[in-house]
Design an enzyme around this catalytic site. Structure first.
Site, PDB file in Angstrom:
ATOM      1  CB  SER A 122      -0.758  -0.124   1.332  1.00  0.00           C
ATOM      2  OG  SER A 122      -0.303  -0.331   2.338  1.00  0.00           O
ATOM      3  CG  ASP A 367      -2.430   5.319   8.379  1.00  0.00           C
ATOM      4  OD1 ASP A 367      -1.387   4.817   8.553  1.00  0.00           O
ATOM      5  OD2 ASP A 367      -3.093   5.050   7.256  1.00  0.00           O
ATOM      6  CG  HIS A 370      -0.896   4.093   4.460  1.00  0.00           C
ATOM      7  ND1 HIS A 370      -1.366   3.087   5.519  1.00  0.00           N
ATOM      8  CD2 HIS A 370      -0.567   3.064   3.441  1.00  0.00           C
ATOM      9  CE1 HIS A 370      -1.517   1.971   5.286  1.00  0.00           C
ATOM     10  NE2 HIS A 370      -0.678   1.780   3.922  1.00  0.00           N
TER      11      HIS A 370
END
Length: 388
Positions: A122, A367, A370
């Site tokens: 990702s 998060d 990311h």
């Protein structure tokens, strides 16, 4: 390096993201839970990629490869004559990035007639979306198209006969967690001697950019399989993560050396994207991971626990022995400073933005893996494009 989010040319107008205060292109990032939610999000075709877009190591083949690329520079030189390519310039001594004007036209000219494919997890998808966002608003609507798939997503630029693609292969080697995520880490198995299922999509690509890092951090040991998944866990052996990582990278390297013609295809490897889940790393003892961080770490040479030097040494050892030249997109040190650039609570879980209750619990929902867009991955792509 600045802490403010940059505004670059080649972005969609601001009304595309006025629905939420800060739109990010990331998914939930607690190491075990993130893998399920990010994959589900990537499979959703109901969202346009554009809604997220705001306004060598080996020298042996270098001479022959460089000679074949000389004629490619003529069109580029014409563009450079017309536009100044003020790219990000990373100063390793000052850890500084001079933000300049990004030229989508120059970037697309470098990709004319070529397929570029990002391959990995990702974080590599984060970089792919960044590059699409950087260039897409300069392309007429009838000259661009997006195709989203379970594993392969393709952004086509018809005017340039080019494509910017992403292929999902979080371990690079095959695993029983590639398509349907195996959330029970004890049942996750890597077919460590094969990339065949993935590599059929890599054949014929002009520019390949690989990465594989964060998924390997999900467990201290991995079950490795030599043979078929049809036998379940029969025949698996358990190895420490670093050993498994080395075996997996050697399998990838063997495929590259056996199948890639370095005169026709350039191969890149993006170094690890650091995580920032331990605020004590930057002396913020009372902090909650990267939550509410608004400035970069200014200490020269900062290095936190979210970057694994032992894994970097494994990558260096494997690449050093390869026949095909590999160019590193070296993003680790400069990204280490950017504790302020993560999605934090402005992320998604299962394809939906966090609820207010979830946002109020950053310890479990922030998060810090990311990155927001526009943001740090744009810098990675400036460095990448400079290599081209």
């Amino acid at each position: 390096m600045g802490g403010a989010t940059k505004t670059a040319l080649g972005r969609l107008p601001i009304y595309y993201y006025s629905i939420v205060g800060v739109i990010v292109i990331c998914t939930f990032a607690l190491i075990a839970a993130v893998f399920y939610s990010e994959r589900i999000s990537s499979l959703s075709n109901s969202y346009s990629i554009f809604k997220f877009c705001p306004t060598r190591s080996n020298a042996a083949s270098k001479s022959s490869i460089d000679s074949t690329r000389g004629d490619e520079r003529s069109k580029l030189e014409e563009v450079f004559d017309a536009e100044v390519d003020d790219r990000f310039e990373f100063d390793p001594n000052e850890c500084g990035v001079a933000q300049g004007r990004f030229s989508p036209k120059i970037a697309l000219e470098k990709l004319r007639g070529k397929r570029l494919m990002f391959v990995g997890d990702s974080l590599q998808r984060n970089q792919w979306v960044s590059l699409v966002c950087l260039v897409e608003s300069s392309i007429p609507e009838d000259q661009k198209a997006m195709r989203r798939g379970r594993s392969l997503s393709v952004f086509e630029v018809k005017e340039y006969n080019a494509s910017i693609e992403f292929y999902w292969a979080p371990f690079l080697v095959e695993s029983n967690s590639d398509d349907t995520i195996m959330t029970d880490l004890n049942k996750r198995v890597l077919k460590v001697d094969s990339v065949r299922k993935h590599a059929k999509y890599w054949d014929g690509v002009d520019i390949l950019a690989f990465n594989s890092y964060v998924w390997w951090l999900s467990a201290p040991r991995f079950k490795l399989l030599w043979g078929s998944f049809a036998n379940g866990e029969q025949g698996t052996e358990e190895f420490d993560m670093l050993v498994a990582y080395r075996i997996g990278l050697k399998t990838w390297a063997n495929w590259v050396d056996s199948n890639v013609n370095p005169i026709k295809t350039r191969v890149f490897f993006t170094t690890m994207s650091p995580t920032h889940s331990r605020s004590a790393d930057w002396n913020h003892e009372d902090g909650i991971k990267c939550y509410n961080e608004t400035k970069p770490v200014m200490k020269k040479g900062h290095w936190g626990t979210g970057s694994n030097k032992a894994m970097m040494r494994v990558v260096a050892d494997v690449v050093e022995k390869m026949r095909v030249p590999i160019t590193f997109i070296n993003i680790t040190q400069l990204s280490e400073h950017r504790i302020d650039g993560h999605a934090s609570i402005y992320n998604e879980l299962g394809g939906k933005l966090l609820t207010e209750e979830q946002k109020a619990d950053p310890l479990h929902y922030a998060d810090c893996i990311h990155w927001c867009l526009p943001g740090v991955p744009d810098t990675w792509n400036q460095i990448f494009l400079a290599h081209l």
